[in-house]
Design a protein around this motif. Structure first.
Motif, PDB file in Angstrom:
ATOM      1  N   LEU A  56      -2.386  77.412 116.497  1.00  0.00           N
ATOM      2  CA  LEU A  56      -2.756  76.289 115.322  1.00  0.00           C
ATOM      3  C   LEU A  56      -1.820  75.528 115.002  1.00  0.00           C
ATOM      4  O   LEU A  56      -0.704  75.667 115.099  1.00  0.00           O
ATOM      5  N   ILE A  89      -1.699  71.442 109.958  1.00  0.00           N
ATOM      6  CA  ILE A  89      -3.026  71.563 109.364  1.00  0.00           C
ATOM      7  C   ILE A  89      -2.941  72.043 107.984  1.00  0.00           C
ATOM      8  O   ILE A  89      -2.228  73.201 107.840  1.00  0.00           O
ATOM      9  N   PRO A 111      -3.155  73.927 104.395  1.00  0.00           N
ATOM     10  CA  PRO A 111      -3.748  75.273 104.091  1.00  0.00           C
ATOM     11  C   PRO A 111      -4.584  75.018 103.143  1.00  0.00           C
ATOM     12  O   PRO A 111      -4.671  74.113 102.267  1.00  0.00           O
ATOM     13  N   ALA A 121      -6.131  75.333 107.280  1.00  0.00           N
ATOM     14  CA  ALA A 121      -5.401  75.995 108.154  1.00  0.00           C
ATOM     15  C   ALA A 121      -6.048  77.251 108.414  1.00  0.00           C
ATOM     16  O   ALA A 121      -6.225  78.089 109.505  1.00  0.00           O
ATOM     17  N   GLN A 133      -7.885  78.876 111.591  1.00  0.00           N
ATOM     18  CA  GLN A 133      -7.299  79.903 112.284  1.00  0.00           C
ATOM     19  C   GLN A 133      -8.608  81.233 112.555  1.00  0.00           C
ATOM     20  O   GLN A 133      -8.568  81.651 113.410  1.00  0.00           O
ATOM     21  N   THR A 172       1.637  70.090 103.684  1.00  0.00           N
ATOM     22  CA  THR A 172       2.445  71.193 104.520  1.00  0.00           C
ATOM     23  C   THR A 172       3.977  70.769 104.250  1.00  0.00           C
ATOM     24  O   THR A 172       4.573  72.057 104.296  1.00  0.00           O
TER      25      THR A 172
END
Length: 326
Positions: free
Chosen positions: A15, A19, A21, A284, A288, A320
């Motif tokens: 991943l 991206i 979370p 995220a 995932q 992030t």
């Protein structure tokens, strides 16, 4: 029944770490229904379970009878969200506009590769779209002048030369069926010899139990008893496997997005429970889970574009890179 097997048989993609979370800010409550794709059922269930764990007051009903069925449920106001393994057609959007007065909000949430499965003992090296058209489709609109109904006609020898090809697939309300008919049959219809499976898993089960069988289903439903066949866009072309890299770079010809369609205007925020589902799906953690269930995640660029288009997506995603303290 079978569950998607993840990315067995190929190098597991990672991943994108950029991206954002999902961030829990405050608990929300409410209820709504998601109806639609059987191919997406394991992923929708995983997202809903994780969302319920974070927001116990959210109650989400899931009905996975098919993409067309999900859209019909939204048109009849029996569901607020349609999960579809294909894009809505212009005609369907017109029906939605006549019912609601505006176009639905379209949100791609993952990527899928439709796989062509054969039994693991089948030695076929690959198939072209023309050959698949002549195997599965009545009209043969890709140009082959003959029906491909035995394995010898696609180059297999010895015990396989005269072996008949047994067809397994989806029909009716399935988005997978619609995608195959559009992309392989060019809008044609399936040969009547095809056995219609009740779901994505049942197609794979049928091929597992039939050495001469071939069927189409989401790549995530692969098992050790079946093998996804590499596909060439044209006869004599390069065979391409349904891997993450090939799906994302566009070389695998049977790649598709998976969608959520919301019964609301794009420029308006949905109810908090629905917003949280979408936010989690595009986070995220949600991407995932898509990867864990055998689907492919969206790219960071796609998620960034969705954030820019729909500000409600951004609300529960955190950057992030931490901001420096004052």
């Amino acid at each position: 029944m079978l569950a998607p097997s993840g990315t067995s048989g190929q190098v597991r993609p990672e991943l994108d770490p950029l991206i954002p979370p999902y961030q829990f800010s405050e608990a929300v409550t409410g209820k709504f229904s998601v109806a639609g794709s059987d191919s997406m059922k394991p992923l929708i269930q995983a997202w809903v379970e994780e969302l319920r764990r974070r927001h116990p007051g959210v109650h989400i009903a899931i009905d996975s009878a098919g993409s067309q069925t999900g859209l019909q449920a939204v048109l009849e106001h029996r569901a607020e969200v349609a999960a579809m393994s294909r894009r809505m057609t212009a005609k369907e959007i017109g029906e939605f506009v006549r019912e609601y007065g505006y176009e639905p909000t379209e949100i791609p949430v993952a990527v899928d590769a439709m796989a062509i499965f054969v039994h693991r003992d089948n030695p076929v090296a690959g198939l072209s779209l023309e050959e698949l058209d002549s195997i599965f489709c009545v009209q043969r609109r890709r140009g082959l002048s003959y029906v491909v109904d035995s394995w010898g006609l696609v180059g297999l020898m010895d015990e396989w030369f005269d072996a008949p090809i047994h067809l397994y697939g989806r029909n009716g309300n399935s988005g997978t069926s619609y995608f195959f008919r559009e992309e392989v049959c060019k809008g044609g219809s399936f040969r009547p010899q095809m056995v219609n499976g009740d779901g994505s898993a049942s197609v794979v089960l049928d091929v597992m139990n039939d050495r001469q069988g071939i069927g189409f289903s989401a790549v995530g439903y692969r098992t050790s008893m079946v093998r996804p066949v590499p596909i060439a866009a044209v006869k004599g072309g390069r065979y391409v496997k349904p891997t993450f890299e090939n799906a994302m770079n566009g070389t695998y010809p049977l790649r598709r997005h998976l969608y959520l369609y919301l019964a609301q205007q794009t420029n308006q925020a949905p109810s908090p429970p629905i917003a949280r589902l979408v936010q989690f799906a595009l986070s995220a953690q949600g991407q995932q889970l898509a990867l864990d269930h055998g689907y492919f995640p969206l790219t960071l660029q796609e998620i960034t574009r969705l954030q820019a288009k729909w500000s409600a997506v951004k609300a529960a995603l955190v950057p992030t890179t931490p901001r420096p303290a004052n």
